[in-house]
Design a protein around this motif. Sequence first.
Motif, short mmCIF file in Angstrom:
data_model
loop_
_atom_site.label_atom_id
_atom_site.label_comp_id
_atom_site.label_asym_id
_atom_site.label_seq_id
_atom_site.Cartn_x
_atom_site.Cartn_y
_atom_site.Cartn_z
N SER A 68 5.07 29.46 31.98
CA SER A 68 3.58 28.84 32.34
C SER A 68 2.56 29.74 32.79
O SER A 68 2.97 30.63 33.67
N LYS A 69 1.44 29.83 32.07
CA LYS A 69 0.42 30.79 32.44
C LYS A 69 -0.62 29.79 33.19
O LYS A 69 -1.46 28.93 32.25
N ASP A 70 -0.92 30.12 34.31
CA ASP A 70 -2.20 29.19 35.02
C ASP A 70 -3.30 30.17 34.77
O ASP A 70 -3.77 31.01 35.33
N GLN A 91 -6.30 28.86 35.20
CA GLN A 91 -7.61 27.99 36.12
C GLN A 91 -8.54 27.61 35.14
O GLN A 91 -9.59 27.33 35.46
N GLN A 146 -10.04 34.87 32.89
CA GLN A 146 -8.71 35.29 33.08
C GLN A 146 -7.81 35.25 31.85
O GLN A 146 -6.72 35.59 31.74
N LEU A 156 -3.81 36.86 30.18
CA LEU A 156 -2.83 36.18 30.14
C LEU A 156 -2.19 36.09 28.82
O LEU A 156 -0.95 36.04 28.58
N GLN A 185 -0.31 38.97 27.73
CA GLN A 185 1.03 38.96 28.36
C GLN A 185 1.93 38.26 27.66
O GLN A 185 3.23 38.74 27.12
#
Lengths: 385, 348
Positions: free
Chosen positions: A83-85, A87, A92, A96, A99
């Motif tokens: 899970s990538k939050d 926001q 951001q 992410l 990654q």
Amino acid sequence: MNVRVRRAWLVVPVALSAVVAMSACAEQNNGASAAGKCDSKIAFFGARTGPNANLGINIYNGVKLAVDQYNAKHKDCKVTLESKDSQGDEKQAPGLAQQLVQDQKVVGVVGPAFSGESEAADGIFDQGGLPLISASATNPSLSQKGWKVFHRMLGNDNAQGPAAATYIKDTVKAKKVFVIDDTTAYGKGLADVVKKSLGSQVVSTDTVQPKQTDFQATVAKVKSSKADAIFYGGYYAEAGPLVKQLRGANVKAAFVSDDGVKDEGFIKGAGNAAAEGSVVTCPCIPGDEAKGTFFADYKKAFGKEPGTYGPEAFDSANVFLDGIAAGKTSRKDMLAFVNAYDKDGVTKHIKFDSTGEIAKSEIVIWSYKVSGGEIVKDQEIKATS
Amino acid sequence: MRSRWRAIPRPVRILFGLAVAVFFYLLPNLAIPLIPTPDTNFSSVLFTVAVYVLVGVGLNVVIGLAGLLDLGYIGFFAVGAYSVAIFGSPASPLATKYPWLMLIPIAIALSMVSGVILGGPTLRLRGDYLAIVTLGFGEIVRLIAVNWSITKGQIGIPSVPAPPGHWGNGDPVFGIIDTRPFYWLALTVVLICMFGVKLLESSRVGRSWLAIREDEDAAELMGVPSFKFKLWAFAIGAGLGGLSGALFASRQGFINSNSFDVLTSMLFVAAVVLGGSGNLAGVTLGAVLISYLPERFRGFADKRFLVFGIALIVIMIFRPQGLIPSRRRAVELADRKHEAAEEATANV
């Protein structure tokens, strides 16, 4: 300081550079190691915290349900949910996304949830060849950038906009419409389509800013325009206070908005009385209209009814999970699998066209109404384009 | 500690500095436990950190050296970023065919010009007034970004050009998958700019800035043309801010008005004050902390900024002068305390 001590100091940088030179050989641990069959991952990408987090959490829950069900069936060969939050923040998103791309075990991404972050992140997924299915980003331009990995589980704003316009014309029977957008990729895109579809019925327009809380200027404009309906393109965080202030100024015009507002956060922001009767359109189906046992399963797992895009996210995750079950554990195979996918999901028959859009005949638009402090389903609007 | 450092012979200090620089160049390749960020790509975070350090270096000239409290520094950052995007992106109506290497000087020049335009009238103000006016400037730039048809507000500008160059296999050097070249580029720019600012600081200009910072009237009486030097500080700071914005936009590939909010501007000032205003090592550390900590603590999700905030408060309690206070500043402040004490006893 004597000479000996001075000499001793010379040793420090030499030793340091030696250490650095040696460790420079250390491998980065993100190499494309042959992914084993049973350690595949799928990822969720979207807001789980931040101002519009509720929409992201619905999607995350949908994905989680699908993965949990898969793992219950395939106990010996489980799939991990990453899970990538983000926001929902464009700043951001790239880091992410990088990654995720570098973890070769990740073979599919459900998301990014919003159109803005999709703009910032999807190019990175495309370069990494990592297939993605968005269960909620509806800006039409996303499918037109030549990204091979892009897929979308629902109709875009070009389908939702005319449907909202149809609803305003046929069901609300409004003569004068005031169109407001929040200047985001999503809200403005949608408002523009609605304006085009309504044509001369639009009496005036205005924009608000994300994170704005005082809408008196807009309220005054709406009041003086004497519009009998308002269309708002944007998210619930601003829509709530906007409606509250409109009703506070005694504006009686019908309030019609979009899927970004279809969340209980809207009612909380506006207050029950002000929100009552507001209409939202959405290219998503009501949770209880989903086929199979989805509704009951979701309620059992999370103790509440599935929210906006929950069913679509569930379908999106299942496309990838079907691929993993069929042994597609490389991104290339998975992409080919998703492109060729042709099967019933809980929301619709899933089949993507060459740009990654869901087949036109499968697009559904629903309208929902705020009634008694809850958003309840209203009717299916026949898509006009 | 510091006097010991000064006692080390110069060549050793230079060698040590070089070793540290080499270490930073190799940082994304080293697998040091605990340092890499768990959720976000590490070299991408390092790049952001480098950009913030550059911002810190630029803002240090304005706040730390010349003593001008600039709360709207994000404005210059935005001007730099939008310059590259507007003149470079094929999606922009004003796109030129200039290569990236040309766009950077344009970005720096435009932000310096905006610095002079802003500084001209406002630098006659002092203290709180200057802070308020600059705060307004940052907001003006953001609102232009939001409302101007060319900057496209939230929709933003995609495909911002990246630096040129290709690897042997035809992949771009500054691609979006591997951020390390971007990091190395930013690091190089940071080192060059730091060197330049260090030279400036110890030159006549630097001493004039310090004089103005400590007592503008006295400096003016002693023959320092304070307005001219203040304007220079503002322009140089703006240029560095523009440069960092330009790097940020090139790496991001997509910018919109969201990236330039007041909060970020406050964060910039926090970096300078936190690390140690007026000291390059200090502001560097400050910038590293404000950009690195939130990414490192990503796992805390909702509480990310709480953890970050507590870390800041703790630091400010124990090091009110900043983590690495400027030596000259510390002496001056001690002196002032001394004077105050003397005055107090005299009044008894």
